[in-house]
Scaffold this motif. Structure first.
Motif, PDB file in Angstrom:
ATOM      1  N   CYS A  33       0.822  -1.253  -0.051  1.00 10.13           N
ATOM      2  CA  CYS A  33      -0.065  -0.007  -0.025  1.00 10.13           C
ATOM      3  C   CYS A  33       0.796   1.349  -0.058  1.00 10.13           C
ATOM      4  O   CYS A  33       0.486   2.237  -0.625  1.00 10.13           O
ATOM      5  CB  CYS A  33      -0.932  -0.018   1.212  1.00 10.13           C
ATOM      6  SG  CYS A  33      -2.208  -1.232   1.171  1.00 10.13           S
ATOM      7  N   PHE A  34       1.970   1.186   0.511  1.00 15.27           N
ATOM      8  CA  PHE A  34       2.867   2.532   0.706  1.00 15.27           C
ATOM      9  C   PHE A  34       3.777   2.539  -0.276  1.00 15.27           C
ATOM     10  O   PHE A  34       4.385   1.654  -0.715  1.00 15.27           O
ATOM     11  CB  PHE A  34       3.642   2.451   2.277  1.00 15.27           C
ATOM     12  CG  PHE A  34       2.500   2.440   3.071  1.00 15.27           C
ATOM     13  CD1 PHE A  34       2.068   3.658   3.641  1.00 15.27           C
ATOM     14  CD2 PHE A  34       2.141   1.475   3.853  1.00 15.27           C
ATOM     15  CE1 PHE A  34       0.985   3.842   4.878  1.00 15.27           C
ATOM     16  CE2 PHE A  34       1.130   1.585   4.942  1.00 15.27           C
ATOM     17  CZ  PHE A  34       0.583   2.732   5.280  1.00 15.27           C
ATOM     18  N   SER A  35       4.244   3.787  -0.676  1.00 12.55           N
ATOM     19  CA  SER A  35       5.142   3.950  -1.874  1.00 12.55           C
ATOM     20  C   SER A  35       6.550   3.569  -1.468  1.00 12.55           C
ATOM     21  O   SER A  35       7.480   2.957  -2.262  1.00 12.55           O
ATOM     22  CB  SER A  35       5.044   5.458  -2.484  1.00 12.55           C
ATOM     23  OG  SER A  35       5.651   6.170  -1.364  1.00 12.55           O
ATOM     24  N   ASP A  36       7.053   3.834  -0.454  1.00 10.18           N
ATOM     25  CA  ASP A  36       8.396   3.781   0.254  1.00 10.18           C
ATOM     26  C   ASP A  36       8.485   2.241   0.748  1.00 10.18           C
ATOM     27  O   ASP A  36       8.436   1.920   1.979  1.00 10.18           O
ATOM     28  CB  ASP A  36       8.711   4.686   1.226  1.00 10.18           C
ATOM     29  CG  ASP A  36      10.357   4.707   1.459  1.00 10.18           C
ATOM     30  OD1 ASP A  36      10.897   3.725   1.143  1.00 10.18           O
ATOM     31  OD2 ASP A  36      10.755   5.705   1.952  1.00 10.18           O
ATOM     32  N   SER A  37       8.915   1.228  -0.208  1.00 10.92           N
ATOM     33  CA  SER A  37       9.043  -0.245   0.332  1.00 10.92           C
ATOM     34  C   SER A  37      10.117  -0.595   1.434  1.00 10.92           C
ATOM     35  O   SER A  37       9.798  -1.128   1.960  1.00 10.92           O
ATOM     36  CB  SER A  37       8.870  -1.191  -0.969  1.00 10.92           C
ATOM     37  OG  SER A  37       9.838  -0.805  -1.856  1.00 10.92           O
ATOM     38  N   GLU A  38      11.139   0.138   1.047  1.00  9.89           N
ATOM     39  CA  GLU A  38      12.292  -0.116   2.184  1.00  9.89           C
ATOM     40  C   GLU A  38      11.928   0.655   3.286  1.00  9.89           C
ATOM     41  O   GLU A  38      12.148  -0.395   4.314  1.00  9.89           O
ATOM     42  CB  GLU A  38      13.643   0.980   1.617  1.00  9.89           C
ATOM     43  CG  GLU A  38      14.786   0.174   0.891  1.00  9.89           C
ATOM     44  CD  GLU A  38      15.616   1.168   0.522  1.00  9.89           C
ATOM     45  OE1 GLU A  38      16.293   2.082   1.236  1.00  9.89           O
ATOM     46  OE2 GLU A  38      15.904   0.864  -0.750  1.00  9.89           O
ATOM     47  N   ALA A  39      11.196   1.609   3.595  1.00 11.05           N
ATOM     48  CA  ALA A  39      10.878   2.074   4.839  1.00 11.05           C
ATOM     49  C   ALA A  39       9.939   1.072   5.285  1.00 11.05           C
ATOM     50  O   ALA A  39       9.743   0.964   6.624  1.00 11.05           O
ATOM     51  CB  ALA A  39      10.197   3.493   4.969  1.00 11.05           C
ATOM     52  N   PHE A  40       8.992   0.592   4.548  1.00 10.53           N
ATOM     53  CA  PHE A  40       7.813  -0.383   5.212  1.00 10.53           C
ATOM     54  C   PHE A  40       8.717  -1.387   5.842  1.00 10.53           C
ATOM     55  O   PHE A  40       8.669  -1.951   6.693  1.00 10.53           O
ATOM     56  CB  PHE A  40       7.116  -0.883   4.034  1.00 10.53           C
ATOM     57  CG  PHE A  40       5.984  -2.130   4.274  1.00 10.53           C
ATOM     58  CD1 PHE A  40       4.958  -1.345   4.717  1.00 10.53           C
ATOM     59  CD2 PHE A  40       6.386  -3.134   4.065  1.00 10.53           C
ATOM     60  CE1 PHE A  40       4.108  -2.394   5.003  1.00 10.53           C
ATOM     61  CE2 PHE A  40       5.195  -4.163   4.420  1.00 10.53           C
ATOM     62  CZ  PHE A  40       4.057  -3.710   4.876  1.00 10.53           C
ATOM     63  N   GLU A  41       9.651  -2.243   4.808  1.00  7.42           N
ATOM     64  CA  GLU A  41      10.399  -3.418   5.547  1.00  7.42           C
ATOM     65  C   GLU A  41      11.204  -2.954   6.870  1.00  7.42           C
ATOM     66  O   GLU A  41      11.409  -3.791   7.435  1.00  7.42           O
ATOM     67  CB  GLU A  41      11.293  -3.984   4.291  1.00  7.42           C
ATOM     68  CG  GLU A  41      10.494  -4.519   2.992  1.00  7.42           C
ATOM     69  CD  GLU A  41       9.582  -5.758   3.548  1.00  7.42           C
ATOM     70  OE1 GLU A  41       9.602  -6.170   4.630  1.00  7.42           O
ATOM     71  OE2 GLU A  41       8.530  -5.832   2.543  1.00  7.42           O
ATOM     72  N   GLU A  42      11.447  -1.633   6.922  1.00  8.42           N
ATOM     73  CA  GLU A  42      12.341  -1.454   7.873  1.00  8.42           C
ATOM     74  C   GLU A  42      11.542  -1.213   9.278  1.00  8.42           C
ATOM     75  O   GLU A  42      12.110  -0.765  10.327  1.00  8.42           O
ATOM     76  CB  GLU A  42      13.227  -0.226   7.950  1.00  8.42           C
ATOM     77  CG  GLU A  42      14.430  -0.600   7.053  1.00  8.42           C
ATOM     78  CD  GLU A  42      15.188   0.738   6.235  1.00  8.42           C
ATOM     79  OE1 GLU A  42      14.800   1.967   6.770  1.00  8.42           O
ATOM     80  OE2 GLU A  42      15.856   0.450   5.464  1.00  8.42           O
ATOM     81  N   SER A  43      10.010  -0.908   9.137  1.00  8.57           N
ATOM     82  CA  SER A  43       9.157  -0.837   9.930  1.00  8.57           C
ATOM     83  C   SER A  43       8.781  -1.762  10.916  1.00  8.57           C
ATOM     84  O   SER A  43       8.978  -2.912  10.541  1.00  8.57           O
ATOM     85  CB  SER A  43       7.958  -0.209   9.521  1.00  8.57           C
ATOM     86  OG  SER A  43       8.069   0.747   8.583  1.00  8.57           O
TER      87      SER A  43
END
Ligand code: S6P
Ligand code: ZN
Length: 182
Positions: A33-43
């Motif tokens: 759903c979110f555009s920043d997939s790197e930030a997603f995986e780090e969350s």
């Protein structure tokens, strides 16, 4: 005379009574759903992004009935993009819905089937009519919880697949400390 069996606290959005069901969505449920997939995986993917209470007096699919619900989207971001709901079209495309703001600040993204998308600001007291054939997603652009009430036909159903495939054509990002529709 009987006592009322169902209560809604209009200050904190809590529903109380029989047939009230609560579901939670954690960040992991919003993969893609979110555009920043790197930030997603780090969350922290186990954190709760939103909760929905529904007075499910009818069975989903039944014609002529209604559902009443309250969604609470927690504050947070993935990268610069605010926490939001998955969003959906109704499975029975031509069924409408009302949303109303109870607490907090947010944006209601509304998108038609051609992908044309706009955002309406949501705040305490705002009322939003979502016509049929319009996908809808809530975005919490504030610092506190975003509480939004809703009423929709029990035969509406949810089509999450179209959104999972094509997404919404607009997103809400935090830029210079304020929400921008991009
Ligand atoms: C149902 C209504 C809401 C949403 C809720 C969660 O038609 O629109 O109760 O279900 O805001 O959003 P979503 O996209 O995960 O169902
Ligand atoms: Zn809906």
């Amino acid at each position: 005379m009987e006592q009322a069996k169902l209560f809604m606290n209009f200050q904190n959005g809590l529903l109380q009574g029989q047939a009230v069901q609560t579901t939670q969505r954690v960040l992991k449920d919003l993969k893609g759903c979110f555009s920043d997939s790197e930030a997603f995986e780090e969350s922290d993917l186990s954190q709760i992004v939103y909760e929905v209470q529904i007075h499910a007096r009818e069975t989903e699919g039944k014609e002529g009935g209604l559902f009443w619900g309250v969604s609470c989207v927690y504050p947070g971001k993935v990268g610069n993009e605010y926490f939001m709901t998955k969003g959906h079209f109704h499975l029975q495309r031509d069924t409408a819905e009302y949303y109303f703001g109870i607490q907090g600040e947010g944006v209601l993204l509304l998108m038609d089937e051609s992908g044309k998308c706009r955002g309406e600001k949501v705040k305490a007291g705002s009322l939003h009519y979502i016509p049929g054939k319009i996908a809808h997603r809530l975005v919490n652009s504030g610092n506190g919880n975003l509480l939004v009430g809703a009423c929709w036909p029990s035969n509406a159903g949810h089509d999450y697949g179209s959104i999972a495939q094509n997404g919404f054509s607009k997103r809400v990002f935090c830029m210079d400390n304020s929400p921008k529709l991009v």
